[in-house]
Structure formats: C-alpha cells, structure tokens
Design a protein around this motif. Structure first.
Motif, mmCIF file in Angstrom:
data_model
loop_
_atom_site.group_PDB
_atom_site.id
_atom_site.type_symbol
_atom_site.label_atom_id
_atom_site.label_comp_id
_atom_site.label_asym_id
_atom_site.label_seq_id
_atom_site.Cartn_x
_atom_site.Cartn_y
_atom_site.Cartn_z
ATOM 1 N N LEU A 1 3.259 11.711 -7.846
ATOM 2 C CA LEU A 1 2.087 11.451 -8.690
ATOM 3 C C LEU A 1 1.020 11.169 -7.747
ATOM 4 C CD1 LEU A 1 1.002 10.735 -11.441
ATOM 5 C CD2 LEU A 1 1.640 8.336 -10.963
ATOM 6 N N LEU A 2 0.141 12.181 -7.804
ATOM 7 C CA LEU A 2 -1.226 11.789 -7.151
ATOM 8 C C LEU A 2 -2.092 11.376 -8.024
ATOM 9 C CD1 LEU A 2 -1.520 15.168 -5.140
ATOM 10 C CD2 LEU A 2 -0.460 13.080 -4.441
ATOM 11 N N THR A 3 -2.883 10.213 -7.887
ATOM 12 C CA THR A 3 -3.642 9.415 -8.896
ATOM 13 C C THR A 3 -5.206 9.044 -8.391
ATOM 14 O OG1 THR A 3 -4.073 7.622 -10.404
ATOM 15 C CG2 THR A 3 -2.642 7.408 -8.497
ATOM 16 N N SER A 4 -6.327 8.999 -9.134
ATOM 17 C CA SER A 4 -7.614 8.568 -8.748
ATOM 18 C C SER A 4 -7.534 7.042 -8.875
ATOM 19 C CB SER A 4 -8.592 9.387 -9.409
ATOM 20 O OG SER A 4 -8.523 8.780 -10.901
ATOM 21 N N LEU A 5 -6.729 6.550 -9.820
ATOM 22 C CA LEU A 5 -6.705 4.913 -10.005
ATOM 23 C C LEU A 5 -8.102 4.467 -10.598
ATOM 24 C CD1 LEU A 5 -4.886 3.605 -6.629
ATOM 25 C CD2 LEU A 5 -4.022 3.621 -9.182
ATOM 26 N N GLY A 6 -8.817 5.450 -11.500
ATOM 27 C CA GLY A 6 -9.922 5.179 -11.860
ATOM 28 C C GLY A 6 -11.108 5.897 -11.642
ATOM 29 N N SER A 7 -12.236 5.559 -12.232
ATOM 30 C CA SER A 7 -13.222 6.579 -12.210
ATOM 31 C C SER A 7 -14.613 5.803 -11.713
ATOM 32 C CB SER A 7 -13.391 7.477 -13.076
ATOM 33 O OG SER A 7 -13.636 6.671 -14.458
ATOM 34 N N LEU A 8 -15.624 6.492 -11.417
ATOM 35 C CA LEU A 8 -16.854 5.807 -11.363
ATOM 36 C C LEU A 8 -18.038 6.766 -12.258
ATOM 37 C CD1 LEU A 8 -19.150 4.499 -9.478
ATOM 38 C CD2 LEU A 8 -19.545 6.360 -8.299
ATOM 39 N N SER A 9 -18.424 5.843 -13.053
ATOM 40 C CA SER A 9 -19.712 6.674 -14.192
ATOM 41 C C SER A 9 -20.793 5.669 -14.053
ATOM 42 C CB SER A 9 -19.074 6.434 -15.405
ATOM 43 O OG SER A 9 -18.490 5.164 -16.006
ATOM 44 N N ARG B 1 -20.245 4.196 -1.577
ATOM 45 C CA ARG B 1 -19.515 4.262 -0.379
ATOM 46 C C ARG B 1 -18.476 3.104 -0.429
ATOM 47 N NH1 ARG B 1 -21.500 8.291 2.825
ATOM 48 N NH2 ARG B 1 -23.410 8.809 2.624
ATOM 49 N N GLU B 2 -18.968 1.868 -0.670
ATOM 50 C CA GLU B 2 -18.176 0.854 -0.423
ATOM 51 C C GLU B 2 -16.974 0.895 -1.509
ATOM 52 O OE1 GLU B 2 -15.873 -2.538 0.222
ATOM 53 O OE2 GLU B 2 -17.412 -1.407 1.599
ATOM 54 N N TRP B 3 -17.299 1.371 -2.758
ATOM 55 C CA TRP B 3 -16.326 1.487 -3.874
ATOM 56 C C TRP B 3 -15.283 2.720 -3.721
ATOM 57 C CZ3 TRP B 3 -15.364 6.017 -6.916
ATOM 58 C CH2 TRP B 3 -14.355 5.822 -7.954
ATOM 59 N N VAL B 4 -15.825 3.575 -2.871
ATOM 60 C CA VAL B 4 -14.824 4.569 -2.452
ATOM 61 C C VAL B 4 -13.784 3.981 -1.558
ATOM 62 C CG1 VAL B 4 -14.571 6.832 -1.173
ATOM 63 C CG2 VAL B 4 -16.419 6.696 -3.087
ATOM 64 N N ARG B 5 -14.311 3.228 -0.466
ATOM 65 C CA ARG B 5 -13.332 2.692 0.475
ATOM 66 C C ARG B 5 -12.395 1.653 -0.220
ATOM 67 N NH1 ARG B 5 -18.481 2.606 3.446
ATOM 68 N NH2 ARG B 5 -18.890 0.592 2.927
ATOM 69 N N GLN B 6 -13.000 1.005 -1.133
ATOM 70 C CA GLN B 6 -11.989 0.100 -1.915
ATOM 71 C C GLN B 6 -10.780 0.893 -2.620
ATOM 72 O OE1 GLN B 6 -14.334 -2.250 -4.361
ATOM 73 N NE2 GLN B 6 -15.176 -3.427 -2.661
ATOM 74 N N GLN B 7 -11.124 1.990 -3.427
ATOM 75 C CA GLN B 7 -10.257 2.853 -3.994
ATOM 76 C C GLN B 7 -9.306 3.490 -3.129
ATOM 77 O OE1 GLN B 7 -10.769 1.914 -7.043
ATOM 78 N NE2 GLN B 7 -10.474 3.953 -7.886
ATOM 79 N N ALA B 8 -9.725 4.027 -1.831
ATOM 80 C CA ALA B 8 -8.746 4.389 -0.776
ATOM 81 C C ALA B 8 -7.841 3.379 -0.289
ATOM 82 C CB ALA B 8 -9.438 5.114 0.441
ATOM 83 N N ALA B 9 -8.432 2.131 -0.174
ATOM 84 C CA ALA B 9 -7.555 0.985 0.285
ATOM 85 C C ALA B 9 -6.614 0.529 -0.748
ATOM 86 C CB ALA B 9 -8.397 -0.143 0.758
ATOM 87 N N ARG B 10 -6.723 0.831 -1.995
ATOM 88 C CA ARG B 10 -5.907 0.540 -3.048
ATOM 89 C C ARG B 10 -4.663 1.542 -3.390
ATOM 90 N NH1 ARG B 10 -8.684 0.800 -7.807
ATOM 91 N NH2 ARG B 10 -6.948 0.006 -9.076
ATOM 92 N N GLY B 11 -4.899 2.679 -2.411
ATOM 93 C CA GLY B 11 -3.937 3.830 -2.926
ATOM 94 C C GLY B 11 -4.310 4.996 -3.564
ATOM 95 N N ALA B 12 -5.692 5.012 -3.681
ATOM 96 C CA ALA B 12 -5.963 6.325 -4.428
ATOM 97 C C ALA B 12 -6.007 7.672 -3.945
ATOM 98 C CB ALA B 12 -7.482 6.159 -5.115
ATOM 99 N N ASP B 13 -5.353 8.586 -4.252
ATOM 100 C CA ASP B 13 -5.331 9.861 -3.657
ATOM 101 C C ASP B 13 -6.509 10.864 -3.672
ATOM 102 O OD1 ASP B 13 -2.279 9.611 -2.781
ATOM 103 O OD2 ASP B 13 -2.351 9.385 -5.113
#
Length: 220
Positions: free
Chosen positions: A148-156, A166-178
């Motif tokens: 399972l690859l996941t985005s763990l959410g989205s930005l709108s 950019r900070e939101w992207v870093r947070q998503q990556a740290a949480r494990g978003a693929d």
C-alpha cells in the motif's frame, strides 16, 4: 483444455514471514513474464519479498514449495489510483453517515483483502490519514492486503503561501506519505478553474523531490 490463470498475489501473503528463511519456489505450468512472453514449466525463486531468479522448472536441486504446474502464473497487477477505505455506509450510501471508526477500519481492511484476492499486489491510495494504520498492519502481516502506497491526505487550502506548503510536504513525508497529493483546480462541475497559484504548485512539486517523493496532482 485451457490452463487456469493464477495471479501471484500469494507472494504478499507469505512474504512478511520469509526474511532470512529458505527461499520459496513456485513451479508454474505456464509463466506470463510481464514482458509479453509465455514460458512453460518455469520456477520462480523468492527470497524475502524479492524474486531472486526465474529458472526452468526442471533445474536440479530446486525444492519446490508451491507446485502450480496445472496453472498459469502471472505477475501481480498494480492500481495507481484507489481509495482503499472508500465504501458504502450502513445506509447503503457513499456518505458513510452514522459509521463508527471501527466500522470504517473494518471496511478498509476488507477492501485490502478483496483487492489482493483480485490479483492486485500493489495499490496507490490517494488517500486518507487512516491509511497509515492499515499500511502498517499489512506490512506486519496482521492484515492480508497489497503493498500500500498512500498520500495520507491532500492539500486543497488555497490560502497557504509556498513556504507553508513546503513545510506541509515535509510533515507529510515525515508521517510516512509515499506520494504528495494536491488539488490544483476545481472540478468539471465548477468550470475547472485553477485554484492553486503557479508558485503554490511549484512548491508542492519541488519540495517532494528533495525527500524523494512524487506529487500527484488532481486537476481538470
């Protein structure tokens, strides 16, 4: 008589238990190799969660663990756009009104199992925060499902400046978003107008590259 086709989703069912163990050897009557060829009487040697080699089924010294000589074996399929927890709620509608978190988790796990049984061994879920627990359970072997690859959410949110994105992207990556998902336009029902600015889109696409991630853009 036609030989039945067996999609090799069994790989993921057994892979979590194979690390540092003896290889699994699947002997196939017919092998669809994923490159447009069909080969007869082949053996697939798997160690851990990797296919180590593919050799003739008659190779000396092979200890066959799964004898599928009456079947056709093909690679597992990949679906790049799913919502693994999407389902009809107790009221029979897609709104999921009145549903408990436990019911939602159950349905997501059920979807994962059915997806694997349908022959999909990797899916990309575009994607809710709840995917994280399901992904971990699949990786532990507690739940049967595809990789399972996941985005763990989205930005709108169109109000965020590029630095915040950019900070939101870093947070998503740290949480494990693929993968990073953003909404860059309205839907076809709303004239398909662009919603994020060019600078916001650049931030959402450039920052993931620094963390070796991809950006998935929802656009009409």
């Amino acid at each position: 008589m036609k030989t039945p086709v067996l999609v090799v989703s069994a790989f993921l069912l057994i892979a979590p238990k194979l690390a540092a163990q003896e290889p699994v050897v699947i002997r196939a009557g017919v092998l669809i190799d994923g490159r447009g060829n069909m080969q007869r009487d082949m053996a697939i040697v798997i160690r851990g969660n990797r296919i180590e080699r593919v050799v003739p089924g008659s190779t000396p010294g092979l200890r066959v663990t799964h004898n599928l000589v009456l079947h056709t074996v093909m690679p597992g399929m990949i679906d790049t756009h799913v919502h693994i927890d999407a389902h009809f709620g107790p009221d029979g509608r897609a709104t999921n009104q009145g549903e408990t978190p436990a019911q939602r988790s159950y349905e997501a796990a059920r979807n994962a199992y059915l997806t694997l049984m349908a022959g999909y061994t990797t899916v990309q879920s575009i994607g809710s925060p709840g995917d994280s627990a399901l992904k971990a359970a699949i990786e532990r072997g507690d739940v049967k499902g595809p990789r399972l690859l996941t985005s763990l959410g989205s930005l709108s949110d169109t109000s965020r400046p590029p630095d915040e994105i950019r900070e939101w992207v870093r947070q998503q990556a740290a949480r494990g978003a693929d993968v990073i998902k953003i909404f860059a336009s309205k839907s076809i029902r709303d004239a398909r107008a662009q919603t994020l600015t060019d600078a916001q889109i650049r931030a959402a696409c450039d920052e993931p590259r620094r963390t070796v991630k991809r950006t998935w853009v929802h656009a009409h």
